[in-house]
Motif scaffolding. Sequence first.
Motif, PDB file in Angstrom:
ATOM      1  N   SER A  18       0.835  -1.201   0.000  1.00 39.31           N
ATOM      2  CA  SER A  18       0.000   0.000   0.000  1.00 39.31           C
ATOM      3  C   SER A  18       0.866   1.246   0.000  1.00 39.31           C
ATOM      4  O   SER A  18       1.813   1.346   0.778  1.00 39.31           O
ATOM      5  N   PRO A  19       0.519   2.217  -0.832  1.00 40.13           N
ATOM      6  CA  PRO A  19       1.251   3.486  -0.823  1.00 40.13           C
ATOM      7  C   PRO A  19       1.089   4.215   0.510  1.00 40.13           C
ATOM      8  O   PRO A  19       0.117   3.987   1.243  1.00 40.13           O
ATOM      9  N   ASP A  20       2.026   5.102   0.814  1.00 39.47           N
ATOM     10  CA  ASP A  20       1.972   5.882   2.052  1.00 39.47           C
ATOM     11  C   ASP A  20       0.637   6.604   2.202  1.00 39.47           C
ATOM     12  O   ASP A  20       0.104   6.715   3.303  1.00 39.47           O
ATOM     13  N   CYS A  34      -8.869   0.328   0.498  1.00 42.80           N
ATOM     14  CA  CYS A  34      -7.731   0.538  -0.400  1.00 42.80           C
ATOM     15  C   CYS A  34      -6.557  -0.381  -0.066  1.00 42.80           C
ATOM     16  O   CYS A  34      -5.853  -0.845  -0.963  1.00 42.80           O
ATOM     17  N   HIS A  35      -6.338  -0.654   1.229  1.00 48.63           N
ATOM     18  CA  HIS A  35      -5.313  -1.634   1.619  1.00 48.63           C
ATOM     19  C   HIS A  35      -5.617  -2.989   0.986  1.00 48.63           C
ATOM     20  O   HIS A  35      -4.742  -3.634   0.411  1.00 48.63           O
ATOM     21  N   LEU A  36      -6.864  -3.417   1.125  1.00 53.72           N
ATOM     22  CA  LEU A  36      -7.255  -4.707   0.551  1.00 53.72           C
ATOM     23  C   LEU A  36      -7.079  -4.714  -0.957  1.00 53.72           C
ATOM     24  O   LEU A  36      -6.557  -5.685  -1.525  1.00 53.72           O
ATOM     25  N   LEU A  37      -7.500  -3.661  -1.607  1.00 55.31           N
ATOM     26  CA  LEU A  37      -7.387  -3.589  -3.059  1.00 55.31           C
ATOM     27  C   LEU A  37      -5.923  -3.660  -3.493  1.00 55.31           C
ATOM     28  O   LEU A  37      -5.566  -4.440  -4.381  1.00 55.31           O
ATOM     29  N   CYS A  38      -5.063  -2.885  -2.838  1.00 55.25           N
ATOM     30  CA  CYS A  38      -3.626  -2.919  -3.178  1.00 55.25           C
ATOM     31  C   CYS A  38      -3.034  -4.305  -2.915  1.00 55.25           C
ATOM     32  O   CYS A  38      -2.257  -4.818  -3.722  1.00 55.25           O
ATOM     33  N   GLY A  39      -3.407  -4.900  -1.793  1.00 60.52           N
ATOM     34  CA  GLY A  39      -2.901  -6.228  -1.467  1.00 60.52           C
ATOM     35  C   GLY A  39      -3.361  -7.288  -2.451  1.00 60.52           C
ATOM     36  O   GLY A  39      -2.590  -8.170  -2.839  1.00 60.52           O
ATOM     37  N   LEU A  40      -4.619  -7.209  -2.871  1.00 64.04           N
ATOM     38  CA  LEU A  40      -5.142  -8.182  -3.830  1.00 64.04           C
ATOM     39  C   LEU A  40      -4.495  -8.020  -5.200  1.00 64.04           C
ATOM     40  O   LEU A  40      -4.131  -9.011  -5.841  1.00 64.04           O
ATOM     41  N   VAL A  41      -4.339  -6.780  -5.638  1.00 61.67           N
ATOM     42  CA  VAL A  41      -3.721  -6.532  -6.947  1.00 61.67           C
ATOM     43  C   VAL A  41      -2.272  -7.008  -6.963  1.00 61.67           C
ATOM     44  O   VAL A  41      -1.789  -7.528  -7.963  1.00 61.67           O
ATOM     45  N   CYS A  54     -13.502  -6.953  -6.583  1.00 56.02           N
ATOM     46  CA  CYS A  54     -13.328  -7.665  -7.854  1.00 56.02           C
ATOM     47  C   CYS A  54     -13.709  -6.786  -9.037  1.00 56.02           C
ATOM     48  O   CYS A  54     -13.046  -6.804 -10.079  1.00 56.02           O
ATOM     49  N   SER A  55     -14.755  -6.003  -8.872  1.00 56.23           N
ATOM     50  CA  SER A  55     -15.182  -5.097  -9.938  1.00 56.23           C
ATOM     51  C   SER A  55     -14.102  -4.056 -10.219  1.00 56.23           C
ATOM     52  O   SER A  55     -13.813  -3.745 -11.382  1.00 56.23           O
ATOM     53  N   ASN A  56     -13.491  -3.513  -9.166  1.00 50.27           N
ATOM     54  CA  ASN A  56     -12.404  -2.541  -9.333  1.00 50.27           C
ATOM     55  C   ASN A  56     -11.215  -3.173 -10.040  1.00 50.27           C
ATOM     56  O   ASN A  56     -10.607  -2.559 -10.926  1.00 50.27           O
ATOM     57  N   ILE A  57     -10.892  -4.398  -9.671  1.00 53.86           N
ATOM     58  CA  ILE A  57      -9.767  -5.102 -10.285  1.00 53.86           C
ATOM     59  C   ILE A  57     -10.090  -5.427 -11.747  1.00 53.86           C
ATOM     60  O   ILE A  57      -9.258  -5.257 -12.633  1.00 53.86           O
ATOM     61  N   ARG A  58     -11.311  -5.866 -11.984  1.00 51.35           N
ATOM     62  CA  ARG A  58     -11.739  -6.216 -13.348  1.00 51.35           C
ATOM     63  C   ARG A  58     -11.672  -5.005 -14.273  1.00 51.35           C
ATOM     64  O   ARG A  58     -11.216  -5.093 -15.405  1.00 51.35           O
ATOM     65  N   SER A  59     -12.087  -3.837 -13.772  1.00 48.76           N
ATOM     66  CA  SER A  59     -12.125  -2.631 -14.615  1.00 48.76           C
ATOM     67  C   SER A  59     -10.812  -1.849 -14.609  1.00 48.76           C
ATOM     68  O   SER A  59     -10.546  -1.071 -15.524  1.00 48.76           O
ATOM     69  N   GLY A  60     -10.017  -2.027 -13.544  1.00 51.01           N
ATOM     70  CA  GLY A  60      -8.796  -1.240 -13.414  1.00 51.01           C
ATOM     71  C   GLY A  60      -9.042   0.143 -12.855  1.00 51.01           C
ATOM     72  O   GLY A  60      -8.159   1.007 -12.910  1.00 51.01           O
ATOM     73  N   HIS A  61     -10.248   0.367 -12.318  1.00 53.66           N
ATOM     74  CA  HIS A  61     -10.609   1.686 -11.792  1.00 53.66           C
ATOM     75  C   HIS A  61     -11.186   1.561 -10.387  1.00 53.66           C
ATOM     76  O   HIS A  61     -11.883   0.597 -10.070  1.00 53.66           O
ATOM     77  N   LEU A  62     -10.923   2.568  -9.577  1.00 51.59           N
ATOM     78  CA  LEU A  62     -11.347   2.620  -8.182  1.00 51.59           C
ATOM     79  C   LEU A  62     -12.787   3.110  -8.068  1.00 51.59           C
ATOM     80  O   LEU A  62     -13.223   3.977  -8.830  1.00 51.59           O
ATOM     81  N   SER A  63     -13.510   2.582  -7.090  1.00 54.27           N
ATOM     82  CA  SER A  63     -14.893   2.997  -6.835  1.00 54.27           C
ATOM     83  C   SER A  63     -14.967   4.494  -6.541  1.00 54.27           C
ATOM     84  O   SER A  63     -14.066   5.061  -5.917  1.00 54.27           O
ATOM     85  N   GLU A  64     -16.065   5.095  -6.954  1.00 58.65           N
ATOM     86  CA  GLU A  64     -16.256   6.545  -6.804  1.00 58.65           C
ATOM     87  C   GLU A  64     -16.352   6.992  -5.347  1.00 58.65           C
ATOM     88  O   GLU A  64     -16.056   8.142  -5.034  1.00 58.65           O
ATOM     89  N   SER A 113      -5.079   4.545  -7.624  1.00 59.05           N
ATOM     90  CA  SER A 113      -5.291   4.550  -9.072  1.00 59.05           C
ATOM     91  C   SER A 113      -3.987   4.245  -9.807  1.00 59.05           C
ATOM     92  O   SER A 113      -4.001   3.591 -10.855  1.00 59.05           O
ATOM     93  N   MET A 114      -2.865   4.706  -9.242  1.00 60.61           N
ATOM     94  CA  MET A 114      -1.557   4.383  -9.836  1.00 60.61           C
ATOM     95  C   MET A 114      -1.269   2.881  -9.716  1.00 60.61           C
ATOM     96  O   MET A 114      -0.736   2.269 -10.637  1.00 60.61           O
ATOM     97  N   VAL A 115      -1.625   2.287  -8.577  1.00 60.21           N
ATOM     98  CA  VAL A 115      -1.423   0.846  -8.391  1.00 60.21           C
ATOM     99  C   VAL A 115      -2.277   0.079  -9.401  1.00 60.21           C
ATOM    100  O   VAL A 115      -1.808  -0.870 -10.030  1.00 60.21           O
ATOM    101  N   LEU A 116      -3.522   0.502  -9.562  1.00 57.22           N
ATOM    102  CA  LEU A 116      -4.413  -0.153 -10.532  1.00 57.22           C
ATOM    103  C   LEU A 116      -3.965   0.126 -11.965  1.00 57.22           C
ATOM    104  O   LEU A 116      -4.121  -0.722 -12.840  1.00 57.22           O
TER     105      LEU A 116
END
Length: 146
Positions: free
Chosen positions: A44-46, A60-67, A98-108, A120-123
Amino acid sequence: MLFFLTGHDTKTPGGLPIEDGISWYLRSDYFKNWPSTWFYSYTSPDEVMLGSDLKQNLYCHLLCGLVQRDEVTRIGSTFASGMVRVIMVLEDSWKELCSNIRSGHLSEWITDSGCRNAVSMVLGGQPRPKLSDEIESICSQKSWNV
């Protein structure tokens, strides 16, 4: 290693500011200037670790860790309750993750600008349908009991 923080704006019902035991350290110049090649590096970024909204930080921690799952070697929290909270967020949010990972974009609903920009940079705007399918297959199991 992941750390889950409360933000500067968290207060007790009586108005006293509170922060978990590791927050002061992660906000210190010592941590910020610590070379990532020492002992641990973080998925996860700082901006995620230092964000002020716990719900957004955990997501966001989970998303970064999963990606970056192939790079994760351990997950840590100062207290066991932090890990329980993370598991609960994963149980509640895995479809959206999963939807964020599938699309490459973060939820609004992720509105913390530093957190949003860093994740968004990680994705990278890069769709990852195969990774999303793998996570969905695991999380959609009837029971998460081991």
